[in-house]
Design an enzyme around this catalytic site. Structure first.
Site, PDB file in Angstrom:
ATOM      1  N   ARG A 166      72.287  -0.368  50.774  1.00  0.00           N
ATOM      2  CA  ARG A 166      71.546   0.173  52.243  1.00  0.00           C
ATOM      3  C   ARG A 166      72.217  -1.256  53.233  1.00  0.00           C
ATOM      4  NH1 ARG A 166      71.297   3.170  49.729  1.00  0.00           N
ATOM      5  NH2 ARG A 166      68.795   3.888  48.586  1.00  0.00           N
ATOM      6  N   SER A 243      61.706   5.348  52.725  1.00  0.00           N
ATOM      7  CA  SER A 243      60.731   3.933  51.959  1.00  0.00           C
ATOM      8  C   SER A 243      61.298   2.533  53.520  1.00  0.00           C
ATOM      9  CB  SER A 243      62.037   4.315  50.847  1.00  0.00           C
ATOM     10  OG  SER A 243      61.805   4.185  50.734  1.00  0.00           O
ATOM     11  N   GLU A 344      62.956  -1.477  55.504  1.00  0.00           N
ATOM     12  CA  GLU A 344      64.200  -0.964  55.586  1.00  0.00           C
ATOM     13  C   GLU A 344      64.503  -0.374  56.737  1.00  0.00           C
ATOM     14  OE1 GLU A 344      65.522   1.988  51.970  1.00  0.00           O
ATOM     15  OE2 GLU A 344      66.126   3.654  53.829  1.00  0.00           O
TER      16      GLU A 344
HETATM   17  C1  LIG Z   1      61.161  11.401  54.843  1.00  0.00           C
HETATM   18  C2  LIG Z   1      62.153  10.976  55.013  1.00  0.00           C
HETATM   19  C3  LIG Z   1      63.031  10.480  53.378  1.00  0.00           C
HETATM   20  C4  LIG Z   1      64.382   9.517  53.317  1.00  0.00           C
HETATM   21  N1  LIG Z   1      65.144   9.226  51.820  1.00  0.00           N
HETATM   22  C5  LIG Z   1      66.441   8.157  52.320  1.00  0.00           C
HETATM   23  C6  LIG Z   1      66.917   8.530  51.041  1.00  0.00           C
HETATM   24  O1  LIG Z   1      66.809   9.182  50.249  1.00  0.00           O
HETATM   25  N2  LIG Z   1      68.043   7.760  51.496  1.00  0.00           N
HETATM   26  C7  LIG Z   1      67.920   6.689  52.640  1.00  0.00           C
HETATM   27  O2  LIG Z   1      69.199   5.213  52.265  1.00  0.00           O
HETATM   28  N3  LIG Z   1      67.334   7.457  53.432  1.00  0.00           N
HETATM   29  C8  LIG Z   1      66.486   7.748  53.422  1.00  0.00           C
HETATM   30  N4  LIG Z   1      65.929   7.909  54.532  1.00  0.00           N
HETATM   31  C9  LIG Z   1      66.217   7.073  56.227  1.00  0.00           C
HETATM   32  C10 LIG Z   1      67.210   8.127  57.141  1.00  0.00           C
HETATM   33  O3  LIG Z   1      66.588   9.047  56.814  1.00  0.00           O
HETATM   34  C11 LIG Z   1      68.621   7.786  56.710  1.00  0.00           C
HETATM   35  O4  LIG Z   1      68.876   6.135  57.175  1.00  0.00           O
HETATM   36  C12 LIG Z   1      69.139   8.496  57.922  1.00  0.00           C
HETATM   37  O5  LIG Z   1      70.440   8.046  57.590  1.00  0.00           O
HETATM   38  C13 LIG Z   1      68.872   7.239  59.298  1.00  0.00           C
HETATM   39  O6  LIG Z   1      69.360   8.229  60.471  1.00  0.00           O
HETATM   40  P1  LIG Z   1      69.627   9.162  61.413  1.00  0.00           P
HETATM   41  O7  LIG Z   1      70.201   9.855  62.184  1.00  0.00           O
HETATM   42  O8  LIG Z   1      68.105   9.312  62.012  1.00  0.00           O
HETATM   43  O9  LIG Z   1      69.301   7.751  62.499  1.00  0.00           O
HETATM   44  P2  LIG Z   1      68.449   7.087  63.100  1.00  0.00           P
HETATM   45  O10 LIG Z   1      67.106   6.837  62.717  1.00  0.00           O
HETATM   46  O11 LIG Z   1      68.513   7.536  64.521  1.00  0.00           O
HETATM   47  O12 LIG Z   1      68.816   5.126  63.570  1.00  0.00           O
HETATM   48  C14 LIG Z   1      69.037   4.736  62.217  1.00  0.00           C
HETATM   49  C15 LIG Z   1      69.999   2.829  62.997  1.00  0.00           C
HETATM   50  O13 LIG Z   1      71.022   3.899  63.146  1.00  0.00           O
HETATM   51  C16 LIG Z   1      72.062   3.233  64.288  1.00  0.00           C
HETATM   52  N5  LIG Z   1      72.709   5.056  64.546  1.00  0.00           N
HETATM   53  C17 LIG Z   1      72.417   6.080  64.591  1.00  0.00           C
HETATM   54  N6  LIG Z   1      72.952   7.264  64.639  1.00  0.00           N
HETATM   55  C18 LIG Z   1      74.395   5.941  64.781  1.00  0.00           C
HETATM   56  C19 LIG Z   1      75.490   6.282  65.158  1.00  0.00           C
HETATM   57  N7  LIG Z   1      75.916   7.380  66.076  1.00  0.00           N
HETATM   58  N8  LIG Z   1      75.786   5.535  66.418  1.00  0.00           N
HETATM   59  C20 LIG Z   1      75.298   4.262  65.754  1.00  0.00           C
HETATM   60  N9  LIG Z   1      74.513   3.637  65.589  1.00  0.00           N
HETATM   61  C21 LIG Z   1      73.891   5.114  65.095  1.00  0.00           C
HETATM   62  C22 LIG Z   1      70.539   3.409  65.540  1.00  0.00           C
HETATM   63  O14 LIG Z   1      71.003   2.677  66.167  1.00  0.00           O
HETATM   64  C23 LIG Z   1      69.432   2.876  64.502  1.00  0.00           C
HETATM   65  O15 LIG Z   1      70.068   1.537  63.803  1.00  0.00           O
HETATM   66  C24 LIG Z   1      64.522   8.430  54.463  1.00  0.00           C
HETATM   67  C25 LIG Z   1      64.151   8.674  55.535  1.00  0.00           C
HETATM   68  C26 LIG Z   1      62.518   9.720  55.512  1.00  0.00           C
HETATM   69  C27 LIG Z   1      61.804  10.076  57.066  1.00  0.00           C
END
Ligand SMILES: Cc1cc2nc3c(=O)[nH]c(=O)nc-3n(C[C@H](O)[C@H](O)[C@H](O)COP(=O)(O)OP(=O)(O)OC[C@H]3O[C@@H](n4cnc5c(N)ncnc54)[C@H](O)[C@@H]3O)c2cc1C
Length: 353
Positions: A166, A243, A344
């Site tokens: 992570r 999570s 997380e």
């Molecule tokens: C129902 C559910 C299930 C999930 N299951 C999992 C799982 O199984 N495994 C897991 O690892 N995670 C899981 N997650 C967490 C999440 O989906 C992941 O971490 C996902 O990759 C976050 O991506 P995002 O685009 O939504 O980022 P955001 O939530 O928009 O941002 C998260 C972080 O990343 C940064 N960021 C985003 N995009 C960029 C970019 N282009 N450049 C620089 N920084 C950036 C943001 O600034 C922030 O710090 C889950 C979430 C939910 C709601």
């Protein structure tokens, strides 16, 4: 670049919590990113980079600076081969699950177990997303970034991203430095699905023919759906950030202490080896054995009825309520088990840990 003001961030997150962004831009190209960064610098505005909003808890007062949402799309299969693998260049703003579906349809293995994870492609390297026996770092060939330090575009190879459990340089040593524009994946054409995770093995028990990539993707989505870990309209358990706590990685000595505490209660701690001489412990087990079981409620927030690690917004919740429940859980787990749980999700517009 299209500048908007006072844009609600709640609607742009899976938690559906948070106040407005003072300024907001959706960047669809490198030029948009460059202009937005220059605008923020000229106005001395703090910049927050938003992907799909699935790993965030946004403060009730919102973000006082500028939110830059990555909207760079596109999935391109290149003619280039990388050690016998096919390279896919994917825009940071693409939906992650759409890319997984695309890879599976193209019979390319490597990301099938990561089906159903919400959010954008650009968000996946940040915490090195993982699930059901795969991590995104296993297939990332390189990450193309805009470097806020000097305004250059760089291509970082996987080793330079410093991937761990992570974690990566993007959420640790180089936090806030890089804006991820594109991620390049190397996938195995005609490869077999990874079927190592217990839940997946159980799902296919009794099947005589080995499942293919598409069946594995469907199985993962089905299992996730059963745990409220798939974003589905009308499913109250999926109104979360996934999570809420990482599985703690303990030294052997810390693990022995935890085992001792468990043995005194006639319990045994689910754990497995991690790193050298460390053990990863189930955060879900710690939370549950500290009095917070599935379905637990506290005002507008609670714990998912189907997954102990997901804090959910039961409707109208505030970030303050989520933080209060988070603090209670951390305190109780620490008191009883001597382990500090690390959240997380990323906290936006507030200090918390
Ligand atoms: C129902 C559910 C299930 C999930 N299951 C999992 C799982 O199984 N495994 C897991 O690892 N995670 C899981 N997650 C967490 C999440 O989906 C992941 O971490 C996902 O990759 C976050 O991506 P995002 O685009 O939504 O980022 P955001 O939530 O928009 O941002 C998260 C972080 O990343 C940064 N960021 C985003 N995009 C960029 C970019 N282009 N450049 C620089 N920084 C950036 C943001 O600034 C922030 O710090 C889950 C979430 C939910 C709601």
């Amino acid at each position: 670049m299209q500048l908007q003001e006072n844009v609600s961030l709640a609607a742009l997150t899976t938690f559906k919590i948070g106040g407005p962004a003072r300024f907001f831009v959706e960047a669809r190209s490198l030029a948009d990113v460059q202009q937005t960064v220059a605008f923020a610098q000229s106005r001395n505005l703090q910049l927050f980079v938003l992907g799909g909003g699935s790993n965030l808890l946004v403060s009730d007062s919102g973000w006082p600076g500028l939110v830059l949402k990555l909207g760079i799309s596109g999935i391109e299969r290149t003619p280039v081969e990388h050690e016998g693998k096919i390279l896919f260049e994917v825009g940071a703003g693409e939906s992650w699950d759409r890319f997984v579906s695309h890879a599976v349809v193209a019979h390319c293995a490597g990301v099938e177990c990561l089906s159903g994870i919400p959010g954008s492609v650009g968000g996946t390297p940040v915490q090195n997303v993982g699930a059901y026996g795969q991590e995104v770092s296993e297939t990332i060939a390189s990450v193309v970034v805009f470097d806020r330090k000097d305004g250059q575009v760089r291509e970082l190879c996987a080793e330079a991203c410093g991937f761990g459990y992570r974690s990566s340089i993007f959420n640790t040593t180089e936090r806030e430095r890089f804006i991820i524009l594109r991620v390049n994946f190397a996938l195995q054409p005609g490869g077999e699905p990874r079927l190592e995770y217990a839940d997946l093995k159980r799902h296919f028990e009794g099947h005589e023919v080995r499942p293919n990539l598409a069946e594995t993707r469907e199985a993962v989505r089905y299992i996730r759906g059963g745990k409220g870990m798939l974003i589905m309209e009308g499913d109250p358990d999926s109104c979360s950030a996934g999570s809420f706590f990482k599985n703690p990685v303990l030294t052997e000595a810390e693990h022995r202490d935890l085992e001792g505490r468990a043995a005194a209660k006639a319990l045994s701690v689910p754990s497995y080896p991690a790193l050298t001489q460390h053990r990863k412990v189930s955060a879900a087990w710690l939370v549950e054995k500290s009095g917070f079981s599935r379905g637990y409620s506290a005002g507008h927030v609670g714990i998912s009825t189907r997954h102990t690690l997901a804090i959910v917004n039961r409707g109208g919740a505030t970030a303050a309520e989520v933080l209060e429940l988070k603090d209670q859980i951390q305190q109780r787990v620490e008191e009883i088990w001597g382990v500090r749980l690390e959240p997380e999700p990323v906290f936006v517009g507030m200090e918390a840990g």
